[in-house]
Structure formats: structure tokens, C-alpha cells
Design an enzyme around this catalytic site. Sequence first.
Site, short mmCIF file in Angstrom:
data_model
loop_
_atom_site.label_atom_id
_atom_site.label_comp_id
_atom_site.label_asym_id
_atom_site.label_seq_id
_atom_site.Cartn_x
_atom_site.Cartn_y
_atom_site.Cartn_z
N ARG A 10 5.37 -13.02 9.46
CA ARG A 10 6.09 -11.59 9.16
C ARG A 10 7.61 -11.52 10.08
NH1 ARG A 10 2.67 -7.50 9.07
NH2 ARG A 10 3.93 -6.00 9.68
N GLU A 32 1.05 -1.40 0.12
CA GLU A 32 -0.09 -0.03 -0.04
C GLU A 32 0.82 1.35 0.23
OE1 GLU A 32 -2.70 0.42 3.29
OE2 GLU A 32 -3.44 2.34 2.47
N LYS A 83 4.87 0.67 9.33
CA LYS A 83 4.82 1.98 8.88
C LYS A 83 4.31 3.00 9.56
CE LYS A 83 3.36 0.20 4.95
NZ LYS A 83 2.50 0.05 3.51
P1 ATP Z 1 2.77 -2.18 8.17
O1 ATP Z 1 2.00 -2.90 8.98
O2 ATP Z 1 4.10 -1.68 8.30
O3 ATP Z 1 2.00 -1.02 7.61
P2 ATP Z 1 1.62 -3.54 5.66
O4 ATP Z 1 1.52 -5.11 5.88
O5 ATP Z 1 0.20 -2.96 6.05
O6 ATP Z 1 2.84 -3.18 6.65
P3 ATP Z 1 1.58 -3.42 2.93
O7 ATP Z 1 2.13 -2.09 2.11
O8 ATP Z 1 0.29 -3.85 2.99
O9 ATP Z 1 2.14 -3.24 4.41
O10 ATP Z 1 2.76 -4.49 2.70
C1 ATP Z 1 3.00 -5.09 1.33
C2 ATP Z 1 3.40 -6.58 1.45
O11 ATP Z 1 4.70 -6.55 2.36
C3 ATP Z 1 2.45 -7.40 2.43
O12 ATP Z 1 2.17 -8.52 1.43
C4 ATP Z 1 2.45 -7.71 3.66
O13 ATP Z 1 2.06 -8.80 4.04
C5 ATP Z 1 4.34 -7.73 3.40
N1 ATP Z 1 4.88 -7.18 4.74
C6 ATP Z 1 4.52 -6.30 5.43
N2 ATP Z 1 5.32 -6.23 6.66
C7 ATP Z 1 5.99 -7.24 6.66
C8 ATP Z 1 6.91 -7.93 7.58
N3 ATP Z 1 7.28 -7.26 8.70
N4 ATP Z 1 7.28 -9.22 7.12
C9 ATP Z 1 7.08 -9.79 6.22
N5 ATP Z 1 6.17 -9.22 5.33
C10 ATP Z 1 5.67 -8.22 5.33
MG MG Z 2 -0.15 -1.28 7.05
MG MG Z 3 -1.21 -4.06 4.28
#
Ligand code: ATP
Ligand code: MG
Ligand code: MG
Length: 554
Positions: free
Chosen positions: A258, A32, A268
Amino acid sequence: SVNVAANFLRPIVQADLQSGKHSSIVTRFPPEPNGYLHIGHAKSICLNFGLAKEFGGVCHLRFDDTNPAKEEQEYIDAIKDDVRWLGFQWDGEVRYASDYFEQLYQWAVYLVEQGKAYVCDLSPEQAREYRGSLTEPGKNSPFRERSVSENLDLLTRMRAGEFPDGTCALRAKIDMASPNMNLRDPILYRIRHAHHHQTGDAWCIYPSYDFTHGQSDAIELITHSICTLEFEDHRPLYEWFLEQLPVPAKPRQYEFARLNLNYTITSKRKLKQLVDDQHVSGWDDPRMSTISGFRRRGFTPASIRNFCDMIGVNRAGGIVDLSMLEFCIREDLDYNATRAMCVLKPLKVVITNYPEDQELMLQLPRHPKRDEGVRELPFAREIYIDASDYEENPPKGYRRLMPGTEVRLRGSYVIRADEAIRDAEGNIVELRCSYDPETLGKNPEGRKVKGVIHWVPAAQSVECEVRLYDRLFSTANPDKDVEGETSESFLDNINPESLVVLKGCRAEPSLLQAQVGESFQFEREGYFCLDNVDSKPDALVFNRTVTLRDSWGK
Ligand code: ATP
Ligand code: MG
Ligand code: MG
């Protein structure tokens, strides 16, 4: 040369290819664009792009852009840069979930026509109440039995912008008593009169993550849709949509644990708070756990990819030790970084018996173990050494300069400390030394000199700034502990010594040729790189990537 740990998805992909379920695989990385990518995303990037590469498939980069309020073009650009910098290339054009808004809307209409979606006028608070809890079934919304034609009319008017934000929402009609909360009539569309970075003002209703993700995967013919474990409970909903809708394919979702790294924040939202509240200089501050922060700090793409290989992919999770990542960058830079000398706290040394007009150009290897050629370094009567390499009251075992003792200047002569010159306050401002002309590339006659120190010529060295970076948080779990106590906020655990700025450092002249993206081992000091933002040709700034050895907590 790192150990590649197990990845439970590898045999799954292998089996799907062997059985002919898929003739080739398509994965996707779906960020995102609401912030910069962090080291956790690197794990997901290496996994998705890595599997595709390994099995001759392709990987898409798709922006999951259904929430215009938090998304920005700056983030889109940074994410593309980061993926490429890590060494991966997505297949074809960048994709956006918003490219599919019209198709998704048509599918929403389809569900309404099938009697499987309805417009609900409950306020968000009421809807929460009706939803029940983990221990209590929910109640049907009073709007659940609206007729298909009424729902179609309301949905059309939602899209046309007749209703203000929050007045109603489109929901799937599934099961308000399901033990899985995600199946209790989840929201498909919300009203949000907001400008979107891709679609402008074309829409005032936006699809939910759940209604977007699986169908986007289906449109792109994704074979393996890999996400983190918190989406495990969403999988039944992901599959429900794919069952109900006339989608072109039925991708499958797999979840993995994760990455959690100690001493590190990987959220983020919290990283954004560090930026917004100016605890760091920006998303690419070298202390940030963002990919752009690691890049600016001097980490290499290979070190991050190796780290991801080492930690493996499983469903168990756990906390990874930051020293594993530091091991990966040290190993890479020990092999690849050019050697150079830089004196961080200069103390002038005058070699009194060295002729003033004698010119000597030394040639030092650029790498001790690999044939990388030489660098030129002038030797002169006046040089700088580090102030900490001279001690009048040295601790036991001190092997550097003391009054009357000898030390070798790296790649050069042996010198002896004869006299310290002090200012009015008694601080040492200069050392008078003498050199042994018989010691260039040779051991001195009849005595052993154990210490070797780094140095630079006084006149020909280059003044520079050096930034010593360390871990941003001083506690292993920044969200929780301050010495065993629970802290209010991760902000309480910021390491006050995470950045030390040294000015007036002196670099050997070969460092004038340093390029952004190049790494150096400053002998005896650590690994360094040019700062990719603040360094200027006439005002060099170096960042410490990592110390030579793991000295944390010792
Ligand atoms: P955040 O919690 O930091 O906002 P998010 O999962 O909402 O992270 P996205 O932009 O949706 O962020 O993530 C893109 C991809 O990266 C998704 O498939 C997510 O599952 C993966 N991802 C995010 N954080 C991690 C992590 N700590 N370890 C492994 N994969 C991750
Ligand atoms: Mg998020
Ligand atoms: Mg997400």
C-alpha cells in the site's frame, strides 16, 4: 514527462495473455463505501484501471458493501465522482457485492450440505478463546459436529430473522490447528438486523468480507484480483472457497504494497475522525488526503496519475515523500496554469507623475512559454503592490522597493519610491512613487533595475479571499513522532498553520473569468484555484494549491 517506475504485475498480465491463459483481462476496484477515497486508493485505482487500459481489458467498480452499519449513499456517490474525476471509466454498470447476496447465500447452503460449514453458538468472546493464537492451535467449537440437517435448519432460521444479533454465526469447517489463523473456521455469516443502503431490509444476516470477495470476483470473471499486502494471509482462504464452490471461474489474487506517504494520514477511520471532530471543514477540506480534498485544493487528475506512475507498484512498500506529489503538481501547473497577478497584502501606491485621466490597457501573455494568448490589464495612477515589497530597513540582497530605489512593475513601467504615508500609529498606509515613462517594455537609460514585483490596478482589481493551505501535519509520521517523542494521537501533530485565511486581497480583473477547475500561477505567490464550494461570482475565494518552490523545512 515523468519516469514510469516498475509495476511487477505488468509482466504477469503480459505472460497470462501471451500463454492464452486469458484472452483479455478483467480487473476491479473494490472500495467499501464507508468513507471518501484517499490518495492510497488513487494508487489502487490507477493500478487496476491502468492495467486494464494498457492491455485492452476492462475494470469494474464494485462496492464491497457487506457492512451496512458503516456504509452510506453519500460515500457511494463521492467514490463514483472521484474515480471519474481521476479520468477512469468502469465497465458497464456500477456493481455491488450486495447484488450477489442471494448467490452467496446459496453457496453457503451448498457448503453446509457438503458438511463444510456449520452454525456455531459460541459468543464472540468464546470464539476468540477457542481460536487460539499464533503460537497455540485453536480448539474445535462444541457445535462443529452438528448434523447437516440441523445446520440447514439453523441457517434458514438465521436468515428468517429468528435470532437476535450475535447469538450464532455460520462458520466454515476448515482447520482449527492451521498455522494460518484465517483458516481456523472463519465466519461466513453474521446476524445483523440492520438496514442496508442497497438491499433495504431484505437481509438480517450479512456475509463476511472473506466469504464475499473471491466469489464476487468469480461471478464477475475477474482475471487478476489485486489487493494490498495485508490480504496475503487471506489468499489461502480466498482459494479454499473457490475450490469448494461451483463458481464460474477461478480468479487469482495478487498483493502489492500500500501507499504510505509521509506527513499524511491514509486511513479512512482517521480521516473520518478529522471530519467528525471538526479539525477540518469536511471530507473535501483542501488539507485532507482525500481525492476530493486534492481536487478542491487544485491538484489535477494528471498530477495524481503521474505520481502513481512515478512511485510504481511492488511488494516492498516503504514511505513515499510527499514532495514527490508536490513535484508532480508543480510540474503540471508550471506547464498548464495561466499566469495572473493577485496582491495578497495590498499596499496602495499613487504614481504622482502619472496623469489621472490617462488610460492604458496592457496586454500580458497568459503563459510565458506557450502561446496561450493575452490577458488585458489596465494600468492606472493608483495601484496596489504587496506590503512586503517595500522595506525601509531591508535585509541584505533585498531587490524590491526601498526609499528612493526603483523596481519594475511586472509587464509595465519602472517606478521609484519617493515617500511613505503613515497613519497615526506609524503604519505605512500608502506609498507615493513616480514612474519613468520611457520604461514600458524597455530597459531604463543608464541604470540597471533588478527587481520585478507584481501589482494590480486599484480601481479595476477585484477584492477576494485567499486561503493559504499547507501540510495538515507538521511531523513526517503523524501517527508517531512529535520531535522524536511518541505522541498519543495523530491529532497532536496537526499543523496549526495548515490554513491561513487572507481577506481583502486584490486580484487582477481577468480573474473575474476564473472557472472552477482552472488553475493559475499568481506570479511570485504560488499556484491557486477557485474554491469549488465557497467561491461566489461576487465574492471570489482562491485556494493555494502549492507554493512555487519546495520551501518546506527551509
Ligand atoms: P482504509 O484502511 O483507509 O479503510 P481500505 O483498504 O479498508 O482502506 P477499501 O475501501 O477496502 O479501503 O479499499 C479499496 C481498495 O483500495 C482496496 O483494494 C485496497 O487494498 C486499496 N487501498 C486502500 N488503501 C490503500 C493504500 N494506502 N495504498 C494502496 N491501495 C490502497
Ligand atoms: Mg477499511
Ligand atoms: Mg477494505
